[in-house]
Design a protein around this motif. Sequence first.
Motif, PDB file in Angstrom:
ATOM      1  N   CYS A 226       0.838  -1.209   0.000  1.00 47.56           N
ATOM      2  CA  CYS A 226       0.000   0.000   0.000  1.00 47.56           C
ATOM      3  C   CYS A 226       0.869   1.254   0.000  1.00 47.56           C
ATOM      4  O   CYS A 226       1.997   1.234   0.486  1.00 47.56           O
ATOM      5  CB  CYS A 226      -0.873   0.045   1.250  1.00 47.56           C
ATOM      6  SG  CYS A 226      -2.033  -1.306   1.380  1.00 47.56           S
TER       7      CYS A 226
ATOM      8  N   CYS B 298      -5.290  -3.361   6.026  1.00 46.49           N
ATOM      9  CA  CYS B 298      -5.122  -2.999   4.629  1.00 46.49           C
ATOM     10  C   CYS B 298      -5.392  -4.247   3.796  1.00 46.49           C
ATOM     11  O   CYS B 298      -5.404  -5.361   4.326  1.00 46.49           O
ATOM     12  CB  CYS B 298      -3.730  -2.425   4.380  1.00 46.49           C
ATOM     13  SG  CYS B 298      -2.439  -3.657   4.200  1.00 46.49           S
TER      14      CYS B 298
ATOM     15  N   CYS C 133      -3.664  -6.011   1.900  1.00 46.56           N
ATOM     16  CA  CYS C 133      -2.583  -7.003   1.822  1.00 46.56           C
ATOM     17  C   CYS C 133      -2.625  -7.992   2.981  1.00 46.56           C
ATOM     18  O   CYS C 133      -2.133  -9.109   2.879  1.00 46.56           O
ATOM     19  CB  CYS C 133      -1.225  -6.325   1.845  1.00 46.56           C
ATOM     20  SG  CYS C 133      -1.137  -4.769   0.963  1.00 46.56           S
TER      21      CYS C 133
HETATM   22 ZN   LIG Z   1      -1.073  -3.045   2.501  1.00 47.95          ZN
END
Ligand SMILES: [Zn+2]
Length: 587
Positions: A208, A223, A225
Motif C-alpha cells: 500500500c 489494509c 494485503c
Molecule cells: Zn497493505
Amino acid sequence: MQNLSFSEDEKAKIRESILRIALINAVNYDGKAQVGAVIGKLLAEKPELKAKAKEVAALVKEVVEEVNRMPLHEQKRIIEEKWPEALKKRRAEEEKGLPPLPNVEKYEKVITRFSPNPDCVLHLGSARAIVLCHEYARMYNGLFYLRFEDTDPKGKRPRLEFYDAIREDLLWLGCKWDKEFIQSDRLQIYYEHAKKLLEIGKAYVCTCKKEDFKKRILAKKPCPCRDLPAETQLERWEHMHNGTYKEGEAVVRIKTDLSHPNPAVRDWPALRIIDIEKYPHPRVGSKYRVWPLYNFACGIDDHLLGITHIIRGKEHLTNMERQKYMYSHFGWEYPEAIHYGRLKITGAYLSKSKIVEGIRQGVFSGWDDPRLATLAALRRRGITPEAIRKLMIDVGPKAADVTLSWENLYAYNRKIIDPKANRYFFVNKPIQLTVKNVPKAYLAKLRLHPDHPERGFRILEVKPKNGEAALWISSQDLKVLEKGKVVRLMELFNIKVEDIAVYAVEAVFHSESYEEARRVKAPLIHWLPIDDGIPCQVVMPDASIAEGIAEKACAKLKPNTIIQFERFGFVRVDSLNDKLVAYYTHK
Ligand SMILES: [Zn+2]
C-alpha cells in the motif's frame, strides 16, 4: 619554634584521630596502613594541621608503625570497640552497588548485550548502557556481548571507522565483551525468520501507499494485503528480493492487535527495500536489497543469542511492546527487560545528530573536540574510565530521570586522579616580575605531591643578578597584587609590590618565612624563574587555548600523564615536542 608544637592535650587528641584513621586504613588494606594515605585523610578532616605538617607527619609515622605491628584481628577489634560506626559506614559503602537483576534463577547464565549502531562514536550517555550491562554480567558470572546494529545503510548509515572506534571505547572503559556479533553478517537469519512468519500468516508484505496504510491503521482497519494467502505473500517476498519492487514499494509487516491503543505498535514494519546501488552498505556493499528494521533484527537476535536481561533506556518501552507480538508468533519468551530513565547531563552535547552535523560543518575539530561529551573527548581531557564507571554504577538502572552536571563527573574523577597527579607550576599569560634586594640565590624545593613526600621534589633555582631576580608570574594574579602589599611566592620568599604595569610588576624582597606571610595575610602566588621553563598550551573545555610557561621538569613527562598545574587545574599531557600541549581536565 616553641609556639609551633602541640600541648600534651592537643597531641593526645590528634593521636587519637590518627589511630582511628590508621586502623581503618589498615583494615582496608590487609592490615597495613600507609603513612601518605593517613596524612591525607587527617589533613582533609583537620585542615588546620597543615601548618604543622612536619610534626603531624612524625606523629602519623609513629602511630602507623604501631598499628602495622598489630595483627589484623586486633586492628578490627579496636575499631569495633572504640569506633563501631566506622565499620558500619564502611559496610554500607561496600554494599552500595547495583540492585539485583530480576529472575536470575530462571536462567542458566545471565547474558547481557550492548548494541550500538556504528553510525557515530559513543558518548557519555552510551556509557550507562555499556557499564550497566557489563557490570551485571560480571556480577552474575555471566556473559556480555557486543552487537553492532548496522542494518540501515540509508538513514542511519554505518561507517567502518566507527566499528573500531566503538571497540576502542569499550576497551578503554574496561568493558571487554565475551562475543561480538554484526547484524549485517546475519541477513540470511532474518530472511529465514521473515519467511517463516509469512508462511504461518503472522506477517504480510504490504504494498500500500504510505498514506493509505496510515489512514487505515489509524482507523484500526486492516489494509488489503493483510489477509492475502501465504502463497501470495511468499511471491511478493520474492519480488522484494529480485527487484520487481523498488525502494518504498513493499514492506514486510508483523501482525499485531489492530486495536492496540498506540497506533505506532499496530502492524509495525519489519523489513524494507533499500536502493542499494545508491546506498551500498559499508561492509556488505550491494549484496542485499531487503534490510530488517530495528525491531525485527533486534528482537530476533535477543532471542537467538540467548540474551536473558535487556538493560536499556525507557524510550524502548514501545519497541518492547512491538517485539512481544513477534515473540508470541514464534512461541518465544521475552527476556527480562529493565528500562531506565533518561540521563541528562547539563551542558553536554549528547545528541548524535548534533555531533555529526557539528563535525560536518567544521564547528568541532573532531570526535574528540573538548566541547563534546564523546568518550574520545573525555579520554583526551583526562577523565578516567574508572570515574565514568563509578558514576554510572551509582546512577544505576533506576526508572526515574536523572540530571547530572559536569561537576558530578568531575567530582568522581577528582577523587581518582588527585592522589596520583603530581604537581607542577604553569604560568598562564605570563608577565615579568622583577624583585629587588634579593639577598642571595634560592633553591625552592617543591613537593611533587603534598601528601606523598616519598615521590620527591622538583627544584626551582632563583639566581639574582646585582640583587635583582627576574621571574614569571601569571597576569591573572594581577588582581591580587596591589602597590604596597606583601605577597608570598610559593615556597620561595615574600615580596612587597612597588609598581604594577600591564606587562611587568616591580617588587622588593620583604622576608623569607612562611610564618611572616601568614602573619600579614599575604596571598600566595606561583611563579617560575624567567630563564627556566618550557612553552605550554592548555586546550580548555571550551576549545580556547591557555598559553603560558610550564616549569622545566614538565619536559620529562610522558604523553597521557595526568598532572595538576597548581592554582590552575588538572590537565592531561597530550604531546610534548618543542612545547607541551595539555588538555584541561577540571579544577
Ligand atoms: Zn497493505
